[in-house]
Every structure is written in structure tokens, then in C-alpha cells.
Scaffold this active site. Structure first.
Site, PDB file in Angstrom:
ATOM      1  N   SER A 137      -2.517   0.956  -0.920  1.00 42.54           N
ATOM      2  CA  SER A 137      -1.936  -0.350  -0.631  1.00 42.54           C
ATOM      3  C   SER A 137      -2.539  -0.846   0.670  1.00 42.54           C
ATOM      4  O   SER A 137      -2.678  -0.077   1.636  1.00 42.54           O
ATOM      5  CB  SER A 137      -0.408  -0.267  -0.508  1.00 42.54           C
ATOM      6  N   GLU A 138      -2.893  -2.129   0.712  1.00 40.78           N
ATOM      7  CA  GLU A 138      -3.685  -2.644   1.831  1.00 40.78           C
ATOM      8  C   GLU A 138      -2.942  -2.644   3.159  1.00 40.78           C
ATOM      9  O   GLU A 138      -3.563  -2.775   4.216  1.00 40.78           O
ATOM     10  CB  GLU A 138      -4.192  -4.055   1.515  1.00 40.78           C
ATOM     11  N   ASN A 139      -1.611  -2.500   3.144  1.00 44.86           N
ATOM     12  CA  ASN A 139      -0.884  -2.432   4.410  1.00 44.86           C
ATOM     13  C   ASN A 139      -0.955  -1.049   5.048  1.00 44.86           C
ATOM     14  O   ASN A 139      -0.415  -0.843   6.128  1.00 44.86           O
ATOM     15  CB  ASN A 139       0.577  -2.865   4.229  1.00 44.86           C
TER      16      ASN A 139
ATOM     17  N   SER B 133      -7.118   0.697   6.689  1.00 47.06           N
ATOM     18  CA  SER B 133      -6.989   0.363   5.276  1.00 47.06           C
ATOM     19  C   SER B 133      -8.060  -0.634   4.848  1.00 47.06           C
ATOM     20  O   SER B 133      -8.689  -0.483   3.794  1.00 47.06           O
ATOM     21  CB  SER B 133      -5.594  -0.215   5.015  1.00 47.06           C
TER      22      SER B 133
END
Length: 212
Positions: free
Chosen positions: A48-50, A90
Site C-alpha cells: 500500500s502506497e502509504n 514506499s
């Protein structure tokens, strides 16, 4: 004509096409459903990009942790061996070509594989590109999960995108409620139709050139 695949069935169909051992980012919206539909016989690492690697499925009420969320602010779980890190790291994963697949939503996909998924030009809505551009060009393969048409019946598979582009010629596969399609050098190829959906149904709902 039936409605074809449900959202959950589209997610499960995408899970079938993700190879064992893949590192996969799930975009905001419909793509998050893929996390709950992965085959049990595959080891697939979700990103997940967070700043999560090793993201698990939707938590039960007992597992719920308000501080553990995905990029869409939905609660998630963390698998054994998973990691949480700064979003800069990320994005380095995303931009560095370290993700095998990203699954993104879409407003439009052109017959060339161009993707528009961040803005419809509606000034009443705040534009929210997030990391979509980074994912679309950074992942090795891009799968798009979306409905085949808009609510008013307009095709989302078009000859040329009318909405602002996220990236050009980036999409490899498209999964809709009507069909699974692959993007080739010569346009869109019909791979599979949903249950109760004919080839003619898909062609009628597709503005772009469709190779059967």
C-alpha cells in the site's frame, strides 16, 4: 443481458491472474477488494502506497486497529513478517520498478492502453491523483478494475481518453463486470466474457476497437 461479474467476482478473477510470489499494489476503491479474494495456494505480497508491505485482508471486529489503514483510509491487517515504513520509501518501491503488478481503478482506458483515473474534470470534486501516476509507470504490469460503462451507459473503453491522462500505453489487462480484456499492439483483445454475457454484448458496450 445479465449484469455479469459482481465486484467481488471481478476481484477473484484478478486474483487468478496474479502469479505466485508477486509483489502487488492495490489502488483505492474497487481494487482493494482483491486483497480479500486472493487464492489460498499463492503467496502474494500486498503493498500500500502509504507505507505497508505484507498487507493482509480486511480485519474482523476483533482485529480492528484504527492506526492500521491502507492508502484509502480503510482498515487492514498486517501479515506475519509484514512491515510499515515511511511513504517516501514506499514511493521509491513504486518508482523503482520493484512492484510486479498494480491494480488500479479507471474512469477510461483507451484502445492503446492509455489510462485516465484521477480526474473527470468535475470542479466540485478535489482532484486526487495520489500515487496513481507513479504506479502506472513504475509497476511491471498494470491491471485495471472497473465497470465496463458509466452509470448512464457510456463506454469506459474508448478510442481516445477524454479525461486527463494518468499515463500513456501503460495498461496490460482490463477486468470489468462484462469481460476480461488484454491490451495488444493492435488494440483490445477479448480474453473472456462474464457469465451470461455474450461477445455481442461486450462489443455493444465497447467504443474502442475490439478484437475477438
Amino acid at each position: 443481458m445479465s449484469n455479469g461479474f459482481t465486484k467481488e467476482q471481478i476481484a477473484a478473477r484478478i486474483g487468478q491472474d496474479i502469479p505466485d510470489g508477486s509483489y502487488v499494489n492495490l489502488g483505492i476503491g474497487m481494487p482493494t477488494l482483491v486483497g480479500d479474494a486472493l487464492p489460498d495456494d499463492k503467496e502474494i505480497v500486498l503493498h500500500s502506497e502509504n507505507g505497508i508491505l505484507g498487507m493482509g485482508p480486511t480485519p474482523t471486529p476483533e482485529q480492528f486497529d484504527p492506526e492500521l489503514i491502507n492508502a484509502g483510509k480503510a482498515p487492514v491487517t498486517l501479515l506475519t513478517g509484514g512491515a510499515i515504513f515511511h511513504h517516501t520509501d514506499s514511493f521509491m518501491m513504486m518508482r523503482g520498478g520493484h512492484l510486479d503488478i498494480c491494480v488500479l481503478g479507471g474512469f477510461e482506458v483507451s484502445e492503446h492502453g492509455d489510462l485516465a483515473n484521477w480526474s473527470t474534470g468535475d470542479r466540485s470534486l478535489a482532484p486526487a491523483v495520489g500515487g496513481a501516476m507513479d504506479l502506472a509507470v513504475g509497476a511491471k504490469s498494470v491491471f485495471v478494475m472497473m465497470t465496463h460503462t458509466t452509470k448512464d451507459g457510456r463506454s469506459k473503453l474508448v478510442r481516445e481518453c477524454a479525461y486527463p491522462l494518468t499515463a500513456t500505453r501503460c495498461v496490460n489487462r482490463i477486468y470489468t463486470n462484462l469481460a476480461v480484456l488484454a491490451v495488444g499492439d493492435d488494440g483490445l483483445h477479448l480474453v473472456e466474457t462474464a457469465p451470461g454475457i455474450s461477445v455481442e454484448d461486450v462489443q455493444a458496450a465497447t467504443e474502442a476497437t475490439l478484437h475477438v
